[in-house]
Design a protein around this motif. Structure first.
Motif, short mmCIF file in Angstrom:
data_model
loop_
_atom_site.label_atom_id
_atom_site.label_comp_id
_atom_site.label_asym_id
_atom_site.label_seq_id
_atom_site.Cartn_x
_atom_site.Cartn_y
_atom_site.Cartn_z
N ALA A 58 -14.87 22.58 19.76
CA ALA A 58 -14.71 23.53 18.61
C ALA A 58 -15.74 22.86 17.35
N GLN A 59 -15.61 21.93 16.99
CA GLN A 59 -16.40 21.32 16.03
C GLN A 59 -17.80 21.30 16.34
N LEU A 60 -18.24 21.25 17.77
CA LEU A 60 -19.61 21.33 17.92
C LEU A 60 -20.26 22.84 17.82
N THR A 61 -19.36 23.61 18.11
CA THR A 61 -19.70 25.19 18.11
C THR A 61 -19.47 25.86 16.83
N ASP A 62 -18.54 25.38 15.93
CA ASP A 62 -18.24 26.04 14.74
C ASP A 62 -18.48 24.89 13.77
N GLN A 116 -24.24 16.16 16.70
CA GLN A 116 -25.19 16.67 16.21
C GLN A 116 -26.41 16.27 15.79
N VAL A 117 -26.22 15.05 15.27
CA VAL A 117 -27.49 14.37 14.59
C VAL A 117 -28.37 13.79 15.72
N HIS A 118 -27.94 13.41 17.09
CA HIS A 118 -28.36 12.67 18.13
C HIS A 118 -29.05 13.68 19.18
N ALA A 119 -28.95 15.06 18.79
CA ALA A 119 -29.21 16.13 20.00
C ALA A 119 -29.92 17.29 19.47
N ASP A 120 -30.74 17.92 20.12
CA ASP A 120 -31.72 19.02 19.32
C ASP A 120 -31.00 20.26 20.07
N ASP A 121 -30.22 20.33 20.95
CA ASP A 121 -29.94 21.67 21.67
C ASP A 121 -28.26 21.67 21.90
N ASP A 122 -27.82 22.90 21.87
CA ASP A 122 -26.34 23.03 22.00
C ASP A 122 -25.93 22.10 23.24
N ARG A 152 -23.34 19.22 23.26
CA ARG A 152 -22.00 18.82 24.02
C ARG A 152 -21.92 17.71 24.87
N GLU A 153 -22.88 17.50 25.71
CA GLU A 153 -22.92 16.19 26.67
C GLU A 153 -22.90 15.08 25.76
#
Length: 188
Positions: free
Chosen positions: A96-100, A162-168, A172-173
């Motif tokens: 939820a935190q990663l998508t909202d 969020q900081v260490h990845a460029d895409d959704d 999540r991974e």
């Protein structure tokens, strides 16, 4: 004393304001009430009448996500295995935190401005604490960890993903990998 029902045009404007704010939050754009008014096509006084501060608008945007997490925590408390209930709840919370993004912003804020947000976050913290206590009582969690410890860690996991990845999908991974490390450290 009850308040009068909102006029239809006022309710429509309020919903448009929330919808635009949701879009801005999802884009990563800071909520500025003047910008929201401009995008909605209403006067800034209209936005301020509904939301006196950007924090009030942010909390309104986050409310459905907080409500969903409260419902998920309530269901988790009915699950038989305390460890799985806690781990699954933390997984859902991180997702939820990663998508909202509004959830992490509101949860990380030092204060709440809306009574509903205070109620939702207090309920969520209580339920999450109960999940943790249940897992600890079952011997599945180290005794020294409290919900007050886990809450900032969950916000930190979401921020790091969020900081260490460029895409959704990569976020999540990455978030699941970080959560796995934290869960291994919690395990009693």
């Amino acid at each position: 004393m009850t308040s009068a029902p909102m006029r239809k045009d006022a309710a429509r404007n309020r919903q448009r304001i929330v919808d635009v704010a949701r879009q801005l939050v999802d884009e990563g754009t800071p909520l500025q009430l003047n910008d929201v008014a401009r995008r909605v096509g209403v006067g800034v006084a209209t936005v301020y009448r509904h939301f006196p501060t950007p924090e009030a608008l942010m909390e309104t945007v986050a409310a459905p996500g907080l409500e969903a997490l409260v419902a998920r925590a309530e269901r988790a408390l009915t699950e038989e295995d305390p460890w799985n209930a806690l781990a699954d709840f933390l997984d859902v919370t991180l997702e939820a935190q990663l998508t909202d993004p509004s959830l992490t912003i509101v949860r990380a804020a030092p204060d709440r401005v809306l009574p509903r947000t205070e109620e939702l976050t207090a309920t969520l913290d209580s339920l999450a604490g109960q999940l943790l206590d249940r897992a600890r009582a079952a011997g599945a969690v180290r005794g020294v960890v409290t919900w007050d410890d886990l809450l900032p860690l969950m916000c930190g996991l979401a921020f790091a993903a969020q900081v260490h990845a460029d895409d959704d999908e990569t976020r999540r991974e990455t978030g699941r990998r970080y959560l796995g490390v934290m869960l291994r450290g919690l395990r009693g």
